[in-house]
Design a protein around this motif. Structure first.
Motif, PDB file in Angstrom:
ATOM      1  N   LEU A  76       0.827  -1.214   0.000  1.00  0.00           N
ATOM      2  CA  LEU A  76       0.000   0.000   0.000  1.00  0.00           C
ATOM      3  C   LEU A  76       0.856   1.256   0.000  1.00  0.00           C
ATOM      4  O   LEU A  76       0.575   2.217  -0.728  1.00  0.00           O
ATOM      5  N   LEU A  77       1.922   1.285   0.794  1.00  0.00           N
ATOM      6  CA  LEU A  77       2.745   2.492   0.946  1.00  0.00           C
ATOM      7  C   LEU A  77       3.620   2.764  -0.275  1.00  0.00           C
ATOM      8  O   LEU A  77       3.993   3.916  -0.516  1.00  0.00           O
ATOM      9  N   THR A  78       3.963   1.732  -1.032  1.00  0.00           N
ATOM     10  CA  THR A  78       4.907   1.911  -2.139  1.00  0.00           C
ATOM     11  C   THR A  78       4.244   1.957  -3.518  1.00  0.00           C
ATOM     12  O   THR A  78       4.947   2.152  -4.511  1.00  0.00           O
ATOM     13  N   SER A 210      -1.261  -1.837 -11.890  1.00  0.00           N
ATOM     14  CA  SER A 210      -1.130  -3.127 -11.216  1.00  0.00           C
ATOM     15  C   SER A 210      -0.687  -2.961  -9.771  1.00  0.00           C
ATOM     16  O   SER A 210      -1.175  -3.660  -8.877  1.00  0.00           O
ATOM     17  N   GLY A 211       0.253  -2.023  -9.527  1.00  0.00           N
ATOM     18  CA  GLY A 211       0.717  -1.810  -8.163  1.00  0.00           C
ATOM     19  C   GLY A 211      -0.392  -1.320  -7.255  1.00  0.00           C
ATOM     20  O   GLY A 211      -0.492  -1.738  -6.095  1.00  0.00           O
ATOM     21  N   ALA A 212      -1.243  -0.416  -7.757  1.00  0.00           N
ATOM     22  CA  ALA A 212      -2.348   0.089  -6.958  1.00  0.00           C
ATOM     23  C   ALA A 212      -3.361  -1.005  -6.653  1.00  0.00           C
ATOM     24  O   ALA A 212      -3.879  -1.102  -5.530  1.00  0.00           O
ATOM     25  N   VAL A 213      -3.649  -1.852  -7.641  1.00  0.00           N
ATOM     26  CA  VAL A 213      -4.609  -2.938  -7.440  1.00  0.00           C
ATOM     27  C   VAL A 213      -4.099  -3.893  -6.363  1.00  0.00           C
ATOM     28  O   VAL A 213      -4.832  -4.248  -5.422  1.00  0.00           O
ATOM     29  N   GLY A 215      -1.849  -3.257  -4.089  1.00  0.00           N
ATOM     30  CA  GLY A 215      -1.734  -2.542  -2.825  1.00  0.00           C
ATOM     31  C   GLY A 215      -3.044  -2.489  -2.075  1.00  0.00           C
ATOM     32  O   GLY A 215      -3.103  -2.746  -0.869  1.00  0.00           O
ATOM     33  N   VAL A 216      -4.129  -2.154  -2.782  1.00  0.00           N
ATOM     34  CA  VAL A 216      -5.436  -2.055  -2.134  1.00  0.00           C
ATOM     35  C   VAL A 216      -5.933  -3.430  -1.704  1.00  0.00           C
ATOM     36  O   VAL A 216      -6.446  -3.596  -0.577  1.00  0.00           O
ATOM     37  N   MET A 217      -5.805  -4.427  -2.565  1.00  0.00           N
ATOM     38  CA  MET A 217      -6.295  -5.758  -2.228  1.00  0.00           C
ATOM     39  C   MET A 217      -5.576  -6.326  -1.014  1.00  0.00           C
ATOM     40  O   MET A 217      -6.198  -6.878  -0.095  1.00  0.00           O
ATOM     41  N   PHE A 218      -4.267  -6.179  -0.974  1.00  0.00           N
ATOM     42  CA  PHE A 218      -3.506  -6.767   0.122  1.00  0.00           C
ATOM     43  C   PHE A 218      -3.603  -5.937   1.398  1.00  0.00           C
ATOM     44  O   PHE A 218      -3.575  -6.500   2.506  1.00  0.00           O
ATOM     45  N   ALA A 219      -3.706  -4.618   1.273  1.00  0.00           N
ATOM     46  CA  ALA A 219      -3.885  -3.797   2.474  1.00  0.00           C
ATOM     47  C   ALA A 219      -5.251  -4.059   3.100  1.00  0.00           C
ATOM     48  O   ALA A 219      -5.381  -4.157   4.331  1.00  0.00           O
ATOM     49  N   GLY A 220      -6.277  -4.186   2.268  1.00  0.00           N
ATOM     50  CA  GLY A 220      -7.597  -4.512   2.788  1.00  0.00           C
ATOM     51  C   GLY A 220      -7.620  -5.870   3.456  1.00  0.00           C
ATOM     52  O   GLY A 220      -8.210  -6.053   4.527  1.00  0.00           O
ATOM     53  N   ALA A 221      -6.959  -6.848   2.833  1.00  0.00           N
ATOM     54  CA  ALA A 221      -6.888  -8.181   3.429  1.00  0.00           C
ATOM     55  C   ALA A 221      -6.103  -8.161   4.735  1.00  0.00           C
ATOM     56  O   ALA A 221      -6.432  -8.894   5.679  1.00  0.00           O
ATOM     57  N   ALA A 222      -5.065  -7.318   4.792  1.00  0.00           N
ATOM     58  CA  ALA A 222      -4.277  -7.217   6.025  1.00  0.00           C
ATOM     59  C   ALA A 222      -5.137  -6.748   7.196  1.00  0.00           C
ATOM     60  O   ALA A 222      -4.993  -7.241   8.320  1.00  0.00           O
ATOM     61  N   LEU A 223      -6.040  -5.817   6.945  1.00  0.00           N
ATOM     62  CA  LEU A 223      -6.942  -5.362   8.006  1.00  0.00           C
ATOM     63  C   LEU A 223      -7.862  -6.492   8.469  1.00  0.00           C
ATOM     64  O   LEU A 223      -8.158  -6.610   9.663  1.00  0.00           O
ATOM     65  N   LEU A 224      -8.306  -7.314   7.538  1.00  0.00           N
ATOM     66  CA  LEU A 224      -9.216  -8.406   7.890  1.00  0.00           C
ATOM     67  C   LEU A 224      -8.532  -9.470   8.754  1.00  0.00           C
ATOM     68  O   LEU A 224      -9.174 -10.056   9.645  1.00  0.00           O
ATOM     69  N   VAL A 225      -7.256  -9.746   8.476  1.00  0.00           N
ATOM     70  CA  VAL A 225      -6.580 -10.816   9.215  1.00  0.00           C
ATOM     71  C   VAL A 225      -5.811 -10.290  10.429  1.00  0.00           C
ATOM     72  O   VAL A 225      -5.256 -11.094  11.188  1.00  0.00           O
ATOM     73  N   LEU A 226      -5.792  -8.986  10.643  1.00  0.00           N
ATOM     74  CA  LEU A 226      -5.062  -8.422  11.787  1.00  0.00           C
ATOM     75  C   LEU A 226      -5.521  -9.010  13.122  1.00  0.00           C
ATOM     76  O   LEU A 226      -4.676  -9.291  13.992  1.00  0.00           O
ATOM     77  N   THR A 254       5.603 -11.872   0.038  1.00  0.00           N
ATOM     78  CA  THR A 254       4.365 -11.097  -0.161  1.00  0.00           C
ATOM     79  C   THR A 254       4.643  -9.828  -0.960  1.00  0.00           C
ATOM     80  O   THR A 254       4.182  -9.673  -2.086  1.00  0.00           O
ATOM     81  N   PHE A 255       5.420  -8.895  -0.406  1.00  0.00           N
ATOM     82  CA  PHE A 255       5.648  -7.607  -1.062  1.00  0.00           C
ATOM     83  C   PHE A 255       6.328  -7.756  -2.410  1.00  0.00           C
ATOM     84  O   PHE A 255       5.783  -7.363  -3.453  1.00  0.00           O
ATOM     85  N   LEU A 256       7.512  -8.339  -2.430  1.00  0.00           N
ATOM     86  CA  LEU A 256       8.261  -8.446  -3.684  1.00  0.00           C
ATOM     87  C   LEU A 256       7.541  -9.338  -4.688  1.00  0.00           C
ATOM     88  O   LEU A 256       7.402  -8.988  -5.862  1.00  0.00           O
ATOM     89  N   CYS A 257       7.066 -10.503  -4.227  1.00  0.00           N
ATOM     90  CA  CYS A 257       6.457 -11.446  -5.156  1.00  0.00           C
ATOM     91  C   CYS A 257       5.195 -10.889  -5.797  1.00  0.00           C
ATOM     92  O   CYS A 257       4.965 -11.083  -7.001  1.00  0.00           O
ATOM     93  N   TYR A 258       4.377 -10.187  -5.026  1.00  0.00           N
ATOM     94  CA  TYR A 258       3.131  -9.704  -5.612  1.00  0.00           C
ATOM     95  C   TYR A 258       3.324  -8.435  -6.436  1.00  0.00           C
ATOM     96  O   TYR A 258       2.499  -8.126  -7.290  1.00  0.00           O
ATOM     97  N   ARG A 259       4.414  -7.714  -6.214  1.00  0.00           N
ATOM     98  CA  ARG A 259       4.749  -6.649  -7.165  1.00  0.00           C
ATOM     99  C   ARG A 259       5.127  -7.268  -8.507  1.00  0.00           C
ATOM    100  O   ARG A 259       4.710  -6.791  -9.567  1.00  0.00           O
TER     101      ARG A 259
END
Length: 333
Positions: A76-78, A210-213, A215-226, A254-259
């Motif tokens: 999300l941040l990058t 692609s990076g924005a998509v 970022g949003v999908m994984f940041a949203g999922a991160a909130l759900l699994v927190l 996660t970060f590198l692979c999904y970028r």
């Protein structure tokens, strides 16, 4: 990455129509599509081994969720445009984005427990072997796109190779009982993976970065699994070993692979991408032999060879006439 004007639905539609009529001068070769996805798959193959190094007693779901929280935050941040992406989406695209968030959140909650119950090789083979099948069926149902003979052949070879890889010890008379719950959990992980690959691929195909998509999908999922991390992680993940394992899962797998995966989806159909990532169980099996001292019978090595053949069929696509479909509209190759 698309221009800023492509974030508007009407502009994105016009841009796609123009791109389909006038092909881009730059050809999308392996470095633009298959290679980043295969690189991500190789790194994903280290996930199970890394998770097995976590402190004893750390819940499997909490380990995977912690890696997702860290990786989702970094994505999300990058990624430029992540925070403005929901506003730029249409109503249908927001629903697609929400579906992707749910699917991303479901993957670590099902995959890592499957690894704990069935082992690294079996879980990765079932999850990644089922993903292209689910992806092809979902694409057929949602977009009425019929898989090509090439995709069917490559996927069949890859799945057959995965099957031989898993059943090899049993066929050699060295097998153990299969954990049914672990198998079902791995299958759900494969379905989750196919869903968010298709959701992300469709959003990228509609002109979103692609990076924005991702970022949003994984940041949203991160909130759900927190909550899983906060309530189920215990103190084990706060040890030096726990921090190192979570750090690797979050930054690399996660970060590198999904970028890399998101970049590859710009020029690769999601169904093809899910089949290419069948390289992951092969890497996991080889790592088990090289790093963990596991042994594979000859049948399993034959499975690896068949799996490699299926991946090559997809990664090395035939040359196409310049006036081909735009990657955003391409069906299964």
């Amino acid at each position: 990455m698309p221009n800023d004007t492509s974030s508007h639905p009407a502009s994105a539609s016009r841009a796609q129509d123009e791109a389909a009529a006038c092909p881009r001068p730059r050809r999308a070769g392996p470095f633009a599509g298959p290679l980043p996805i295969l690189t991500a798959a190789v790194l994903w193959g280290t996930t199970g081994t890394a998770a097995s190094l976590a402190p004893a007693g750390a819940p499997a779901a909490a380990i995977g969720a912690a890696g997702l929280v860290l990786g989702g935050l970094l994505l999300l941040l990058t990624a430029p445009g992540s925070r403005s992406l929901p506003r730029a989406c249409t109503g249908g695209e927001r629903r697609l984005l929400a579906l992707g968030v749910l699917a991303v959140a479901g993957y670590p909650l099902t995959f890592y427990p499957a690894v704990a119950r069935t082992g690294v090789a079996v879980a990765t083979v079932i999850a990644l072997g089922g993903a292209p099948v689910f992806a092809g069926l979902l694409a057929w149902l949602t977009r009425r796109s019929r898989p090509s003979a090439r995709w069917i052949t490559a996927t069949a070879a890859a799945v057959l190779g995965c099957t031989l890889l898993v059943l090899g010890p049993g066929l050699a008379g060295d097998g153990a009982a299969v954990d049914v719950l672990g198998v079902l959990s791995a299958g759900l992980a494969g379905l989750s993976y196919a869903v968010y690959a298709l959701a992300g691929g469709q959003l990228i195909a509609r002109g979103h970065a692609s990076g924005a998509v991702m970022g949003v999908m994984f940041a949203g999922a991160a909130l759900l699994v927190l909550p899983v991390v906060l309530w189920g992680g215990g103190g084990q993940l706060l040890t030096v070993r726990g921090v190192l394992v979570v750090g690797y899962l979050g930054t690399v797998t996660t970060f590198l692979c999904y970028r890399l995966f998101g970049h590859g989806l710009r020029h690769t159909a999601p169904q093809t991408a899910t089949t290419l990532t069948l390289a992951e169980p092969a890497v996991a099996a080889v790592l088990g032999v090289a790093a963990l001292g596991e042994r594979l019978p000859g049948v399993s090595w034959c499975g690896l060879a068949v799996l490699a053949l299926g991946i090559v069929l997809l990664a090395v696509s035939p040359r196409r006439h310049p006036r081909t479909e735009h990657p955003a509209r391409a069906t299964v190759k």
